[in-house]
Write an enzyme that holds these catalytic residues in place. Structure first.
Site: not given
Length: 458
Positions: A163, A361
């Protein structure tokens, strides 16, 4: 559900969120060690000092993963646990922990997917400029080389960064995450360029150091645009919205185009080009072959186009994001529940770059506690995961190559600035006793894995 025979079912966690042992065995400080100990930065002053004590309980935790039937576990490695100063002398105790963890996973027939960076940047390197310093790319490449040489005989699935938009923008622009900076666009553009360069150099370091063929990607968070109606007009509008720059530095193309096409989107160059410290060869360094694209998706945004050119069309003629009506379902993170997000996220990225998709995720924070019968009942999580996984399965049915799905998270853990009040896990953790209890969702997920997603149709 259309999941391929070689599809990988797993779950994920991150070093600072579960390991604890923050100051044990000569581990160096990370920016999160410093940030979480700064008054007022995290909920209740919570820190990752102990977390799930995974550093000392990894053997027990791997058995929990085996009990759930995980085929793969996506873990991250703490850079300052390996290199306390970020560079230089290797901490053999820290490297030894991951060596033992990988062996334990393989013994349990669980494939390790190793993420090299999940936000715990070495404090000592932050003091030398951190991501603003172009040398970060070389520092990280050297760290990558050390880890891959140590584990690459057994690990063949690698992810460079987790991320990057979050650790860059929330950590360096909004200041809500470590290191807590609030930089200008000029600073942020510079950091983004260095982070993308870091990814490229890390990919090269993995391929150079790995003694076996490696599968490599990264994990990019993205909130896909979803057409409110599946007709050509709305689909085109959602595609345009997703790749457009309406969300600024969060734009997926800003992060993916340099990595997968070797170029910045022209709109990004028009907007921030003077701030990007591009040198000759940089884009070639960033543009390294990947084997799949890892996407972290929790939510999306709906896009509507009104035929009469009404309120959903902006003054520049582009579609607006559709708002959520009063009472729309939200998770405990106040994120909207948008099950179509996995389908459209996979579609947009695959049609642009042509690579298989892994959801690295996906999950939700829910209201979980131990019930009077001693179990943890989390029907909302089961319902959420079923809806989202059906969307991902639909992508497969439409011909999009699917690589893997990693539920977030295997354990309740330290949720960054939210501390311990948000529970994402398939496994409930009592932070006082460190007792683990498999939630109902963990038992359900085992059935999903065993059936390769077939029970999602029930």
């Amino acid at each position: 559900m259309a999941f391929p025979d070689n599809f990988v079912w797993g779950a994920a966690a991150a070093s600072y969120q579960i390991e604890g042992a923050a100051f044990a065995d000569e581990k160096g400080l990370s920016v999160w060690d410093v940030f979480s100990h700064t008054p007022g930065k995290t909920w209740n002053g919570d820190t990752g000092d102990v977390a799930c004590d995974h550093y000392n309980r990894y053997q027990e935790d791997v058995q929990v993963m085996k009990q759930i039937g995980l085929q793969a576990y996506r873990l991250s490695i703490s850079w300052p646990r390996i290199l306390p100063e970020g560079v230089g002398k290797v901490n053999e105790a820290g490297l030894g922990f991951y060596d033992k963890l990988v062996d334990e996973l393989l013994e349990a027939d669980i494939t390790p997917y190793v993420t090299l960076f999940h936000w715990d940047y070495p404090w000592e390197l932050y003091c030398r400029g951190g991501w603003l310093n172009r040398d970060s790319a070389d520092w990280f490449a050297d760290y990558t080389d050390i880890v891959v040489r140590a584990l690459g005989d057994r690990v063949k699935h690698w992810m460079t960064l987790n991320e990057p938009p979050v650790f860059v923008l929330v950590g360096h622009q909004a200041g809500r995450h470590a290191p807590g900076d609030q930089f200008s666009d000029r600073h942020i553009a510079r950091i983004i360029h260095h982070v993308l360069l870091t990814h490229g150099k890390s990919v090269q370091a993995i391929r150079a150091a790995s003694p076996q063929p490696a599968q490599i990607s990264w994990a990019l968070n993205t909130d896909p645009s979803i057409p409110v109606v599946e007709d050509e007009t709305h689909i085109n509008a959602a595609r345009e919205t997703y790749w457009g720059l309406s969300n600024g530095f969060w734009n997926a193309g800003l992060w993916l185009d340099p990595v997968l096409r070797g170029e910045y989107p022209q709109a990004a160059l028009d907007r921030w080009g003077e701030y990007l410290p591009i040198r000759e060869g940089d884009l070639e360094e960033m543009n390294q072959p990947l084997d799949f694209v890892g996407l972290n998706i929790y939510r999306g945004h709906y896009v509507a186009v009104e035929e009469d050119g009404g309120s959903n069309i902006r003054s520049d003629g582009r579609p607006e994001l559709e708002g959520f009506e009063e009472g729309y379902p939200l998770t405990m993170m106040d994120w909207p529940v948008t099950p179509e997000a996995l389908y459209w996220g996979a579609k947009w990225v695959n049609e642009r770059y042509g690579l298989p998709i892994a959801i690295t995720e996906n999950g939700l924070a829910s209201m979980d506690w131990v019930a009077v019968d001693g179990a943890v009942h989390d029907p909302n999580r089961i319902d959420f995961l079923k809806r989202y996984l059906r969307g991902f399965g639909k992508a497969g049915a439409d011909g999009i190559p699917l690589h893997a799905y990693f539920q977030w998270s295997i354990f309740d853990n330290y949720e960054w600035a939210e501390g311990y009040r948000k529970r994402f896990g398939l496994v409930h953790v009592n932070y006082q006793t460190q007792e683990r209890i498999l939630k109902d969702s963990a038992h359900w997920y085992r059935q999903v894995i065993e059936s390769n997603g077939a029970i999602l149709d029930e």
